[in-house]
Write a protein that holds these residues in place. Structure first.
Motif, PDB file in Angstrom:
ATOM      1  N   UNK A   1      19.491   4.489   5.521  1.00  0.00           N
ATOM      2  CA  UNK A   1      18.559   5.103   4.570  1.00  0.00           C
ATOM      3  C   UNK A   1      18.838   4.585   3.161  1.00  0.00           C
ATOM      4  N   UNK A   2      17.745   4.402   2.433  1.00  0.00           N
ATOM      5  CA  UNK A   2      17.866   4.000   1.029  1.00  0.00           C
ATOM      6  C   UNK A   2      17.277   5.091   0.148  1.00  0.00           C
ATOM      7  N   UNK A   3      18.046   5.529  -0.831  1.00  0.00           N
ATOM      8  CA  UNK A   3      17.536   6.453  -1.845  1.00  0.00           C
ATOM      9  C   UNK A   3      17.269   5.634  -3.100  1.00  0.00           C
ATOM     10  N   UNK A   4      16.039   5.688  -3.576  1.00  0.00           N
ATOM     11  CA  UNK A   4      15.634   4.823  -4.693  1.00  0.00           C
ATOM     12  C   UNK A   4      15.262   5.684  -5.894  1.00  0.00           C
ATOM     13  N   UNK A   5      16.056   5.547  -6.955  1.00  0.00           N
ATOM     14  CA  UNK A   5      15.863   6.353  -8.167  1.00  0.00           C
ATOM     15  C   UNK A   5      15.177   5.525  -9.256  1.00  0.00           C
ATOM     16  N   UNK A   6      14.331   6.155 -10.026  1.00  0.00           N
ATOM     17  CA  UNK A   6      13.925   5.606 -11.323  1.00  0.00           C
ATOM     18  C   UNK A   6      13.406   6.769 -12.161  1.00  0.00           C
ATOM     19  N   UNK A   7      13.666   6.693 -13.463  1.00  0.00           N
ATOM     20  CA  UNK A   7      13.178   7.777 -14.316  1.00  0.00           C
ATOM     21  C   UNK A   7      11.797   7.469 -14.865  1.00  0.00           C
ATOM     22  N   UNK A   8      11.309   6.263 -14.563  1.00  0.00           N
ATOM     23  CA  UNK A   8      10.009   5.838 -15.069  1.00  0.00           C
ATOM     24  C   UNK A   8       8.971   6.006 -13.956  1.00  0.00           C
ATOM     25  N   UNK A   9       7.985   6.851 -14.197  1.00  0.00           N
ATOM     26  CA  UNK A   9       7.010   7.125 -13.131  1.00  0.00           C
ATOM     27  C   UNK A   9       6.219   5.876 -12.745  1.00  0.00           C
ATOM     28  N   UNK A  10       5.898   5.048 -13.740  1.00  0.00           N
ATOM     29  CA  UNK A  10       5.129   3.830 -13.414  1.00  0.00           C
ATOM     30  C   UNK A  10       5.935   2.907 -12.511  1.00  0.00           C
ATOM     31  N   UNK A  11       7.230   2.763 -12.812  1.00  0.00           N
ATOM     32  CA  UNK A  11       8.092   1.906 -11.991  1.00  0.00           C
ATOM     33  C   UNK A  11       8.148   2.452 -10.571  1.00  0.00           C
ATOM     34  N   UNK A  12       8.334   3.752 -10.472  1.00  0.00           N
ATOM     35  CA  UNK A  12       8.474   4.365  -9.155  1.00  0.00           C
ATOM     36  C   UNK A  12       7.202   4.189  -8.315  1.00  0.00           C
ATOM     37  N   UNK A  13       6.042   4.369  -8.950  1.00  0.00           N
ATOM     38  CA  UNK A  13       4.775   4.189  -8.227  1.00  0.00           C
ATOM     39  C   UNK A  13       4.633   2.757  -7.744  1.00  0.00           C
ATOM     40  N   UNK A  14       4.988   1.800  -8.624  1.00  0.00           N
ATOM     41  CA  UNK A  14       4.877   0.386  -8.248  1.00  0.00           C
ATOM     42  C   UNK A  14       5.830   0.068  -7.097  1.00  0.00           C
ATOM     43  N   UNK A  15       7.038   0.641  -7.178  1.00  0.00           N
ATOM     44  CA  UNK A  15       8.026   0.368  -6.122  1.00  0.00           C
ATOM     45  C   UNK A  15       7.559   0.948  -4.793  1.00  0.00           C
ATOM     46  N   UNK A  16       6.965   2.128  -4.844  1.00  0.00           N
ATOM     47  CA  UNK A  16       6.471   2.757  -3.593  1.00  0.00           C
ATOM     48  C   UNK A  16       5.470   1.848  -2.919  1.00  0.00           C
ATOM     49  N   UNK A  17       4.599   1.279  -3.746  1.00  0.00           N
ATOM     50  CA  UNK A  17       3.558   0.404  -3.199  1.00  0.00           C
ATOM     51  C   UNK A  17       4.192  -0.850  -2.590  1.00  0.00           C
ATOM     52  N   UNK A  18       5.102  -1.456  -3.335  1.00  0.00           N
ATOM     53  CA  UNK A  18       5.710  -2.704  -2.870  1.00  0.00           C
ATOM     54  C   UNK A  18       6.538  -2.493  -1.603  1.00  0.00           C
ATOM     55  N   UNK A  19       7.141  -1.315  -1.495  1.00  0.00           N
ATOM     56  CA  UNK A  19       8.079  -1.074  -0.398  1.00  0.00           C
ATOM     57  C   UNK A  19       7.460  -0.284   0.754  1.00  0.00           C
ATOM     58  N   UNK A  20       6.109  -0.174   0.770  1.00  0.00           N
ATOM     59  CA  UNK A  20       5.507   0.753   1.741  1.00  0.00           C
ATOM     60  C   UNK A  20       5.814   0.385   3.186  1.00  0.00           C
ATOM     61  N   UNK A  21       6.070  -0.913   3.460  1.00  0.00           N
ATOM     62  CA  UNK A  21       6.389  -1.277   4.860  1.00  0.00           C
ATOM     63  C   UNK A  21       7.682  -0.623   5.335  1.00  0.00           C
ATOM     64  N   UNK A  22       8.531  -0.270   4.410  1.00  0.00           N
ATOM     65  CA  UNK A  22       9.803   0.360   4.794  1.00  0.00           C
ATOM     66  C   UNK A  22       9.839   1.838   4.423  1.00  0.00           C
ATOM     67  N   UNK A  23       8.663   2.439   4.244  1.00  0.00           N
ATOM     68  CA  UNK A  23       8.653   3.808   3.708  1.00  0.00           C
ATOM     69  C   UNK A  23       9.402   4.819   4.584  1.00  0.00           C
TER      70      UNK A  23
END
Ligand SMILES: C[S@@+](CC[C@H](N)C(=O)[O-])C[C@H]1O[C@@H](n2cnc3c(N)ncnc32)[C@H](O)[C@@H]1O
Length: 325
Positions: free
Chosen positions: A47-69
């Motif tokens: 399992x990977x826990x992915x932190x960011x305090x920036x909402x824009x970064x987090x949204x972008x990361x979710x999109x990029x990483x959706x294959x491993x969601x």
């Protein structure tokens, strides 16, 4: 488009020695480049826990990483809340932590975030958009002494006093509202010969204000120690820094953690309480190879340091106030 070049990617992933069924924490998911590499090496038990305090970064990361969601939990939080957030998921032991510090390219490039001295925008510099303190308040409301102190400590700027004086004078007439206005004030306070040397004249002051707004060093030191506690034996912590202050903090903390406490000469063994909890994976920081430097300017200042846990954590090994000096 959220595009961020992941610095020292191969070196970091190799250095983390990822175990497919391990628990990993990317404290700074940003554009998700490092996280993608970590997640792709995990199996269904990892399992990977992915932190960011920036909402824009987090949204972008979710999109990029959706294959491993199915293997990733995204957490919108300052990494200061590492321990608390992970405990909510029942996580008390982690195989590897990654800190890739600082701002992402989109944060720098998006003028309205107010990080860049190249673009005119409102003074902001918050990594977390819901935080109250902004660069505007620091520049317009902090006292001359406070400004001089952060300019010296966080910017290592030798013209700190002159710049703080000019800021004080300018804001008596009207508030300093934008990065552009601040750049002009800084330029005006630095003698012409010095202005022509050592990069952009506002670089060090912008760095100092950004560190102050986001309380970057204090927060990093706290999070690093939470990670030290949470890392399991044989687990690793990898840190990528971009300026000397955060690198010094990391270097000193790792040195303290990896040095046995002195024991009386007549003792035949080092008692457990005196045994260093970590070992250094490389004595010197890992820096980018020429091929990466050709592709990405920002990699020039990047330093990667890695430690591995070899004994249980012991609070006597905390690296406390040294970095504040
Ligand atoms: C250099 S970028 C990370 C890039 C990422 N490794 C990648 O490959 O795309 C740093 C990120 O860390 C985040 N960040 C910085 N300080 C933080 C903190 N104290 N807590 C949580 N996130 C933080 C920033 O918002 C930014 O998105």
């Amino acid at each position: 488009m959220f595009e961020h070049y992941s610095v020292l990617k191969e070196e970091t992933i190799k250095g983390l020695e990822i175990k497919p069924n391990g628990i990993y924490v990317d404290c700074t998911v940003g554009g998700g480049g490092h996280s993608l590499e970590i997640a792709s090496r995990l199996n269904e038990n990892g399992r990977l826990f992915a932190f960011d305090q920036d909402t824009q970064a987090l949204e972008a990361a979710k999109e990029r990483l959706h294959v491993y969601q199915d293997r990733i939990t995204f957490i919108h939080s300052n990494f200061q809340g590492l321990e608390e957030n992970l405990s909510e998921f029942g996580i008390t032991q982690v195989e590897g932590f990654l800190f890739d510090l600082g701002v992402s390219s989109p944060q720098l490039d998006q003028a309205d975030r107010g990080f860049s001295y190249h673009q005119d925008a409102k003074l902001d510099m918050r990594m977390n958009q819901s935080q109250v303190l902004t660069a505007y308040e620091v520049v317009n409301e902090w006292s001359y002494e406070q400004l001089v102190s952060i300019f010296f400590r966080y910017g290592e700027e030798k013209f700190s006093k002159g710049i703080a004086r000019k800021i004080e004078k300018a804001r008596e007439e009207k508030p300093i509202g934008t990065t552009g206005e601040l750049v002009e004030i800084i330029k005006d306070a630095i003698p012409a010969p010095a202005r022509r040397k050592g990069g952009h004249p506002a670089k060090r002051i912008f760095q100092a204000i950004r560190i102050a707004v986001n309380d970057e060093l204090e927060v990093f030191n706290q999070a690093l120690h939470q990670a030290a506690k949470l890392t399991g034996v044989n687990g690793r912590i990898a840190v990528i820094t971009f300026h000397s202050l955060e690198d010094r903090l990391c270097k000193q903390a790792f040195k303290t953690w990896s040095t046995d406490k002195p024991v009386p000469r007549n003792l035949p063994i080092v008692p457990e309480t005196h045994q260093a909890p970590f070992k250094l994976i490389s004595r010197k920081p890992i820096i980018a190879q020429d091929s990466e430097l050709d592709e990405n300017r920002r990699s020039r200042s990047a330093k990667l340091r890695i430690v591995e846990k070899i004994n249980e954590w012991n609070n006597d090994f905390r690296y406390e106030e040294g970095w504040k000096k």
